[in-house]
Write an enzyme that holds these catalytic residues in place. Structure first.
Site, mmCIF file in Angstrom:
data_model
loop_
_atom_site.group_PDB
_atom_site.id
_atom_site.type_symbol
_atom_site.label_atom_id
_atom_site.label_comp_id
_atom_site.label_asym_id
_atom_site.label_seq_id
_atom_site.Cartn_x
_atom_site.Cartn_y
_atom_site.Cartn_z
ATOM 1 N N ILE A 1 -7.028 -33.091 1.846
ATOM 2 C CA ILE A 1 -8.401 -32.579 1.758
ATOM 3 C C ILE A 1 -8.538 -32.041 0.335
ATOM 4 O O ILE A 1 -7.783 -31.152 -0.060
ATOM 5 C CB ILE A 1 -8.634 -31.495 2.820
ATOM 6 C CG1 ILE A 1 -8.645 -32.159 4.208
ATOM 7 C CG2 ILE A 1 -9.906 -30.712 2.560
ATOM 8 C CD1 ILE A 1 -8.531 -31.187 5.354
ATOM 9 N N LYS B 1 -3.630 -40.711 0.004
ATOM 10 C CA LYS B 1 -2.498 -39.915 0.465
ATOM 11 C C LYS B 1 -2.041 -38.896 -0.577
ATOM 12 O O LYS B 1 -1.802 -37.746 -0.256
ATOM 13 C CB LYS B 1 -1.345 -40.864 0.838
ATOM 14 C CG LYS B 1 -0.072 -40.193 1.253
ATOM 15 C CD LYS B 1 -0.269 -39.497 2.583
ATOM 16 C CE LYS B 1 0.510 -38.214 2.745
ATOM 17 N NZ LYS B 1 0.023 -37.069 1.993
ATOM 18 N N HIS C 1 -8.497 -37.126 -1.356
ATOM 19 C CA HIS C 1 -9.633 -37.824 -0.744
ATOM 20 C C HIS C 1 -10.866 -36.927 -0.687
ATOM 21 O O HIS C 1 -11.286 -36.501 0.386
ATOM 22 C CB HIS C 1 -9.223 -38.302 0.663
ATOM 23 C CG HIS C 1 -10.248 -39.093 1.393
ATOM 24 N ND1 HIS C 1 -11.263 -39.798 0.766
ATOM 25 C CD2 HIS C 1 -10.424 -39.308 2.722
ATOM 26 C CE1 HIS C 1 -12.001 -40.399 1.686
ATOM 27 N NE2 HIS C 1 -11.527 -40.114 2.871
ATOM 28 N N CYS D 1 -0.955 -38.140 6.711
ATOM 29 C CA CYS D 1 -2.377 -37.816 6.570
ATOM 30 C C CYS D 1 -2.743 -37.599 5.106
ATOM 31 O O CYS D 1 -1.975 -36.986 4.358
ATOM 32 C CB CYS D 1 -2.709 -36.546 7.348
ATOM 33 S SG CYS D 1 -2.242 -36.625 9.085
ATOM 34 N N CYS E 1 -16.638 -41.441 4.463
ATOM 35 C CA CYS E 1 -15.516 -41.538 3.517
ATOM 36 C C CYS E 1 -15.672 -42.715 2.558
ATOM 37 O O CYS E 1 -14.926 -42.827 1.584
ATOM 38 C CB CYS E 1 -14.204 -41.651 4.274
ATOM 39 S SG CYS E 1 -14.150 -40.580 5.709
#
Lengths: 385, 141
Positions: free
Chosen positions: A211, A330, A334, A208, A85
């Site tokens: 994606i 967030k 990401h 979370c 990441c």
């Protein structure tokens, strides 16, 4: 040899579920504005560093050459870097090293990832295999799971609350709603965040990150070239990097990321600053608990006080130090390889005073913090005007 | 085979570990050069040595942290949501594994647990944590 390395051009693709574009096209969408911003063209670039975290996401082995060729770099040198990441920040660091060494004077950095085509269970599966595949992955632990383990430890040790976790999400969604490149441009309420579906207890959906598909690009140059190319270069004043054990269970402290503390110390020392000197920061909020732990590990507040720091509004614009005013992972999204480069883009905008409604007035010193996996990698960059 | 899921070949090290685990023995490795202990076991020490020996580790410890994995990765999609925990064993080593025989309401940090062997299928095995005294657990503050 060049004294300093500067950022002279930035570009950003729209993050999101981008079924309209492939990896190479997303990269192009970021590279074109970066070159225009710098006022250079491909013939002025000596090499490229491409950050793509994972072949399974790219659906392409050797994705760096694909991107490098597609954007017109032809026969020039290309590196691919990978740090999960934190791939994008590893790419920026590698470009810095290429320029510092004298191997290149102007380098194009591109970070890109396409993830949404795998669906959420598929993407969760691929990322789970970034955990130790012999002794941790076989138990069905996921990355939300690793951070949930840290969240539970932090809540137990310091009394951090579920509400404080959700407050991070509310803040980052508020700023993401002002960022035209963000994946989800929508404000949320504390109640919505608290009531969302559980992903890994105590983390729920709004704890979370997203994606996403996306890309970001930056042009870096030696001091001499940077001053010639740009009237407003932003300098990389300090770089720090560190790593930690592959297995989370081997760590002595589950309420911190040791790699962040070490990388930050190194970056602060190189830049000759303390955490108090930082005017604006982007930190790795892959999960809300990660942002709270980052406040502490980067030295913005004392250990254990990260929950209070968000509750007091200290990480909002106008607080002690504005954090993730671009929406963070967030809300902005990401796409793994793009994230670190996107952080560099955001801090460059902030230090140039080009962040619009999200601008931190008079920001002189910026910081980006990018974590790979669950702290196995960490990169901290300090930027100055 | 070790694990609910796996993507690695069964090496000699893992075969030996699994064989001992079937007999309820939890085995780690110790470096003969520098004395470093590893649980789970490693074939090589971080000091560079490949001269490691087996030792039997403690199977008792306490829960350091836990989570209920509610959204499962694709490879685990046939399972019901499960609890994963990290426990510190009496000899100081730490393991990650699933925790059974508890619910989120009875579970807490510090709960004493035992590492036991669990057959997942005819040829798959894992270790897991089980509470030692679930009824008296709340006395162990």
């Amino acid at each position: 040899m060049t004294e300093k390395v500067g950022i002279v051009g930035i570009g950003h693709a729209k993050f999101g579920k981008r079924t309209d574009a492939t990896l190479r096209e997303l990269a192009h969408e970021a590279v074109t504005p970066a070159l225009e911003d710098a006022g250079v063209d491909m013939k002025d670039i000596d090499a490229s560093v491409v950050g793509v975290a994972c072949e399974d996401f790219a659906a392409q082995v050797s994705p760096a050459v694909l991107i490098h060729d597609y954007v017109g770099m032809r026969d020039k040198p290309v590196f691919r870097v990978e740090a999960a990441c934190a791939t994008g920040s590893a790419a920026v660091r590698t470009a810095w090293a290429l320029i510092k060494s004298g191997l290149a004077e102007v380098v194009l950095v591109v970070g890109a990832e396409t993830m949404t085509h795998l669906g959420t269970p598929g993407a969760t599966e691929v990322i789970a295999r970034a955990g130790d595949t012999r002794w941790e992955y076989p138990f069905g632990i996921t990355f939300p799971g690793f951070y949930a383990l840290m969240a539970m430890a932090h809540m137990h040790e310091y009394g951090t609350t579920k509400e404080q976790l959700s407050m991070v999400s509310v803040k980052n969604h508020m700023y993401g709603a002002m960022n035209p490149y963000a994946h989800v441009q929508k404000k949320i309420t504390l109640e919505e965040a608290m009531k969302s579906v559980v992903i890994c207890h105590p983390l729920n959906l709004y704890d979370c990150c997203l994606i996403s598909d996306g890309a970001a690009a930056a042009v870096l140059a030696s001091e001499e070239k940077a001053k010639r190319i740009s009237d407003t270069p932003v300098w990389l004043a300090g770089l720090g990097a560190a790593s930690d054990t592959m297995m989370i269970s081997e760590r002595k402290n589950l309420t911190e990321l040791k790699a962040t503390k070490t990388a930050a110390e190194r970056a602060y020392r190189m830049a000759g600053i303390t955490p108090n000197n930082v005017d604006v920061a982007v930190v790795h909020d892959c999960f809300t608990i990660a942002e709270i732990i980052a406040y502490e590990d980067l030295g913005f507040c004392k250990k254990g006080e990260g929950g209070n720091f968000i509750e007091e509004g200290q990480s909002y614009i106008g607080g002690k130090i504005p954090i993730n005013a671009d929406g963070g992972l967030k809300s902005k999204g990401h796409p793994l390889g793009a994230t670190g480069v996107s952080m560099t883009v955001e801090i460059t905008k902030q230090l140039r005073g080009e962040a619009g409604k999200r601008q931190v007035a008079g920001a002189e010193i910026g910081l980006s913090h990018n974590v790979g996996e669950a702290g196995q990698y960490c990169f901290v960059h300090v930027y100055s005007r | 085979m070790f694990g609910y899921v796996s993507c690695l070949p069964e090496t000699k090290l893992v075969a030996k570990f699994v064989e001992e685990l079937r007999n309820e023995r939890l085995m780690g490795t110790r470096c003969r050069m520098c004395g470093a202990k590893y649980l789970p076991p490693r074939a090589h020490c971080r000091c560079g040595s490949a001269d490691v020996e087996w030792f039997e580790a403690s199977r008792e410890g306490k829960i350091l942290t836990y989570t209920l994995v509610g959204f499962l990765p694709q490879s685990m999609s046939k399972h019901a949501p499960y609890i994963v925990a990290i426990a510190e064993l009496k000899d100081g080593s730490r393991l990650l594994a699933q925790l059974t025989d508890v619910t989120l309401t009875t579970l807490r940090v510090g709960m004493p647990v035992q590492v036991v062997c669990r057959s997942v299928s005819t040829n798959r095995i894992v270790y897991e944590f089980k509470p030692i005294k679930p009824i008296c657990a709340r006395k162990e503050a």
